[in-house]
Design a protein around this motif. Structure first.
Motif, PDB file in Angstrom:
ATOM      1  N   LEU A 298       0.861  -1.172   0.000  1.00 28.95           N
ATOM      2  CA  LEU A 298       0.000   0.000   0.000  1.00 28.95           C
ATOM      3  C   LEU A 298       0.897   1.221   0.000  1.00 28.95           C
ATOM      4  O   LEU A 298       1.891   1.282   0.718  1.00 28.95           O
ATOM      5  N   GLN A 299       0.566   2.182  -0.826  1.00 30.96           N
ATOM      6  CA  GLN A 299       1.286   3.454  -0.857  1.00 30.96           C
ATOM      7  C   GLN A 299       0.263   4.558  -1.067  1.00 30.96           C
ATOM      8  O   GLN A 299      -0.584   4.476  -1.955  1.00 30.96           O
ATOM      9  N   VAL A 300       0.337   5.587  -0.232  1.00 27.10           N
ATOM     10  CA  VAL A 300      -0.619   6.694  -0.295  1.00 27.10           C
ATOM     11  C   VAL A 300      -0.040   7.881  -1.037  1.00 27.10           C
ATOM     12  O   VAL A 300      -0.723   8.526  -1.839  1.00 27.10           O
ATOM     13  N   LEU A 301       1.237   8.196  -0.780  1.00 28.63           N
ATOM     14  CA  LEU A 301       1.882   9.354  -1.391  1.00 28.63           C
ATOM     15  C   LEU A 301       2.958   8.923  -2.378  1.00 28.63           C
ATOM     16  O   LEU A 301       3.697   7.975  -2.131  1.00 28.63           O
ATOM     17  N   THR A 302       3.056   9.643  -3.486  1.00 28.10           N
ATOM     18  CA  THR A 302       4.154   9.429  -4.417  1.00 28.10           C
ATOM     19  C   THR A 302       5.411  10.104  -3.870  1.00 28.10           C
ATOM     20  O   THR A 302       5.345  10.943  -2.953  1.00 28.10           O
ATOM     21  N   GLU A 303       6.534   9.763  -4.429  1.00 23.25           N
ATOM     22  CA  GLU A 303       7.777  10.386  -3.980  1.00 23.25           C
ATOM     23  C   GLU A 303       7.752  11.892  -4.218  1.00 23.25           C
ATOM     24  O   GLU A 303       8.242  12.667  -3.384  1.00 23.25           O
ATOM     25  N   ASP A 304       7.173  12.327  -5.323  1.00 24.62           N
ATOM     26  CA  ASP A 304       7.071  13.759  -5.585  1.00 24.62           C
ATOM     27  C   ASP A 304       6.214  14.455  -4.527  1.00 24.62           C
ATOM     28  O   ASP A 304       6.537  15.565  -4.077  1.00 24.62           O
ATOM     29  N   GLN A 305       5.122  13.817  -4.129  1.00 27.53           N
ATOM     30  CA  GLN A 305       4.281  14.405  -3.090  1.00 27.53           C
ATOM     31  C   GLN A 305       5.017  14.464  -1.748  1.00 27.53           C
ATOM     32  O   GLN A 305       4.900  15.444  -1.015  1.00 27.53           O
ATOM     33  N   ILE A 306       5.749  13.404  -1.443  1.00 28.06           N
ATOM     34  CA  ILE A 306       6.518  13.379  -0.191  1.00 28.06           C
ATOM     35  C   ILE A 306       7.534  14.515  -0.177  1.00 28.06           C
ATOM     36  O   ILE A 306       7.674  15.245   0.819  1.00 28.06           O
ATOM     37  N   GLU A 307       8.243  14.685  -1.277  1.00 29.78           N
ATOM     38  CA  GLU A 307       9.231  15.756  -1.347  1.00 29.78           C
ATOM     39  C   GLU A 307       8.574  17.123  -1.202  1.00 29.78           C
ATOM     40  O   GLU A 307       9.103  18.015  -0.517  1.00 29.78           O
ATOM     41  N   ALA A 308       7.410  17.302  -1.822  1.00 31.59           N
ATOM     42  CA  ALA A 308       6.705  18.579  -1.715  1.00 31.59           C
ATOM     43  C   ALA A 308       6.330  18.876  -0.268  1.00 31.59           C
ATOM     44  O   ALA A 308       6.487  20.009   0.218  1.00 31.59           O
ATOM     45  N   ILE A 309       5.845  17.855   0.460  1.00 28.69           N
ATOM     46  CA  ILE A 309       5.476  18.029   1.870  1.00 28.69           C
ATOM     47  C   ILE A 309       6.709  18.312   2.718  1.00 28.69           C
ATOM     48  O   ILE A 309       6.698  19.187   3.600  1.00 28.69           O
ATOM     49  N   TYR A 310       7.796  17.608   2.448  1.00 24.23           N
ATOM     50  CA  TYR A 310       9.026  17.804   3.218  1.00 24.23           C
ATOM     51  C   TYR A 310       9.565  19.218   3.035  1.00 24.23           C
ATOM     52  O   TYR A 310       9.881  19.909   4.028  1.00 24.23           O
ATOM     53  N   TYR A 311       9.647  19.676   1.796  1.00 26.21           N
ATOM     54  CA  TYR A 311      10.197  21.013   1.569  1.00 26.21           C
ATOM     55  C   TYR A 311       9.252  22.095   2.069  1.00 26.21           C
ATOM     56  O   TYR A 311       9.702  23.172   2.499  1.00 26.21           O
ATOM     57  N   ALA A 312       7.963  21.824   2.066  1.00 26.75           N
ATOM     58  CA  ALA A 312       7.011  22.760   2.661  1.00 26.75           C
ATOM     59  C   ALA A 312       7.217  22.840   4.175  1.00 26.75           C
ATOM     60  O   ALA A 312       7.152  23.920   4.773  1.00 26.75           O
ATOM     61  N   ALA A 313       7.481  21.692   4.809  1.00 27.92           N
ATOM     62  CA  ALA A 313       7.746  21.680   6.249  1.00 27.92           C
ATOM     63  C   ALA A 313       9.023  22.452   6.575  1.00 27.92           C
ATOM     64  O   ALA A 313       9.082  23.173   7.587  1.00 27.92           O
TER      65      ALA A 313
END
Length: 500
Positions: free
Chosen positions: A16-31
């Motif tokens: 199971l995977q909810v977020l793509t790697e691109d989405q994860i990176e976007a959330i990380y850099y936003a944080a």
């Protein structure tokens, strides 16, 4: 003849995977942007000094707090030293957890003010005896790997309840424990008790037997008690579970992505402070990320959003290579009933499939206010069933069984074939509580509904005599630490009684 193939993957488990790697990176850099531009409020002077010494910007001082802004490079530096694996053991060392990517372990939650009495069915205040009995239950359930109190002792001193609560837990279980503590002093007393249980400081260094649950205050605030516990744990080799509990629509943005950004910013602050203080300090992040029900204004423990956000955050922690503190086995139902089992099944399945590491809150009902022993027992079997699904379907010559089908032939049966005997125990999952009898046999056995069978299992465990985990001398030594804490804080207890 066996055919050899290339680029063919076998024995895969369901994923199971909810977020793509691109989405994860976007959330990380936003944080990272939140940490640097918005900043966090820190209410402990030493914590501010630690952050500043590492390169953080400190400004907007008030009498109580500072605004601390963390540059992105400081987060990146902390990520280099934060461990990707955290190891916890019980004071009985045969119980062991290795928390890293996709390794799943389940356990209870902590500090519920109420419990459902297994004998009367009534909801009442939780006692020391309840906490001990719940720990005994956790000890007996094979799919619960660690333990939290699942209740707050309310028949002991208020300001030192944490010491008594730990004593109640170690009376009942020798599995790894995730403790709560009033403050750093309380955490120090619990650590002293743990040293006694394992045989001294050097034995503790070989493997901690508890982690400390620390909860920053959403949004973006880190109180004095929180930071002091973080620093004490870091200095004393206590693994930290540094986990915010944001509430979408109340203490965090109502959008799930916004909540994940804020949660990550809050957790990353804990990582940065711990790694500045002591590079390599063990820390686990995650928490209870859920939403406020806009109709009832309650913190939901059974919503699909809770399961979804926890799963998404697990994707993020795996990308970060930091162990995850996941949530499952809980419900908003007020009693152990159809709703509680349905919601627990969904969030247990999601947490297991996504690969959360330290999966807590098994046994929570009533939006985290009430503990249920029946919910714990039912969840234990749900977890066992989900683990069978996680094993997947091995595909090889033996499991495809072409020679067996050829030997049995058309119109035959497989019941007496050695292949069946060799595989059925491992291949076919067998329940302990779920009923598979025919109607006549079920009626003959008392026509018991599922809830009745679960209740019977709870009572059987509680009434089965077991050898005490602590001898009399050890118990006296541990209780002495609790009593000394009571004496030190007796004036606070008087103040509490006068206020009440």
């Amino acid at each position: 003849m066996q055919v050899h193939r290339t680029n063919y993957q076998i024995n895969e488990t369901p994923t199971l995977q909810v977020l793509t790697e691109d989405q994860i990176e976007a959330i990380y850099y936003a944080a990272l942007r939140v940490l640097y531009e918005t900043g966090v409020r820190v209410y402990d002077k030493e914590g501010v000094e630690v952050a500043y010494s590492g390169g953080a910007i400190v400004e907007d001082k008030t009498d109580e707090s500072h605004l601390v802004q963390i540059p992105h490079w400081l987060v990146e530096k902390a990520r280099v030293t934060v461990p990707s694996k955290v190891v916890l053991a019980g004071f009985d060392r045969k119980y062991r957890m290795e928390l890293y990517k996709n390794q799943i372990y389940f356990g209870g939650g902590s500090d519920t003010p109420f419990t459902l009495d297994p004998y009367t069915g009534k909801r009442r205040r939780t006692t020391y005896r309840d906490v001990k009995n719940i720990a005994r239950l956790a000890q007996a359930l094979p799919n619960l790997n660690f333990h939290m109190s699942l209740g707050i002792t309310q028949d002991t001193a208020v300001s030192t309840y944490d010491r008594w609560q730990y004593l109640a837990m170690v009376e009942g279980t020798s599995k790894p424990i995730n403790v709560t503590a009033v403050d750093a002093e309380g955490l120090g007393d619990i650590l002293e008790m743990a040293h006694i249980l394992v045989g001294g400081k050097e034995e503790w260094r070989k493997g901690p037997t508890f982690s400390i649950y620390i909860e920053p205050v959403s949004p973006l605030s880190h109180t004095k008690e929180v930071v002091q516990k973080l620093l004490f744990a870091t200095d004393n080799n206590i693994p930290c579970v540094y986990t915010p509990c944001p509430l979408a629509g109340a203490t965090a943005p109502t959008t799930l992505a916004g909540l994940l950004v804020q949660s990550l910013a809050e957790s990353l602050f804990g990582i940065v402070i711990s790694q500045i203080r002591k590079p390599g300090a063990q820390i686990i992040i995650g928490g209870l990320m859920s939403n406020m029900d806009m109709k009832t204004a309650t913190y939901t423990y059974g919503s699909p959003e809770m399961a979804l956000m926890s799963a998404g955050y697990t994707d993020i922690t795996k990308w970060l290579r930091v162990p995850m503190y996941e949530t499952a086995g809980c419900s908003d139902a007020k009693l152990f009933d159809e709703q509680s089992v349905m919601e627990a099944t969904i969030n247990i399945s999601t947490a297991a499939l996504i690969g959360g590491n330290m999966i807590h809150d098994v046994g929570y009902l009533d939006s985290g206010l009430t503990s249920s022993m029946e919910q714990m027992v039912a969840a234990d079997e749900i977890i066992d069933m989900v683990k069978r699904i996680l094993r997947g379907i091995p595909v090889n010559d033996d499991t495809m069984a072409l020679d067996v089908m050829d030997a049995v032939g058309p119109s035959g049966h497989f019941m007496e074939h050695n292949h069946t005997y060799n595989h059925f125990k491992n291949e076919i999952w067998r329940p302990k509580l779920i009923d598979r009898q025919n109607w006549e046999d079920w009626t003959h056995c008392g026509s018991k509904r599922y809830g009745e069978r679960v209740h019977d299992r709870v009572i059987k465990i509680l009434e089965t005599e077991t050898e005490p985990l602590l001898n009399e001398a050890t118990y006296k030594e541990l209780s002495r630490i609790c009593e000394l804490a009571d004496t030190r804080h007796k004036d606070e207890e008087l103040d509490v009684k006068m206020f009440v």
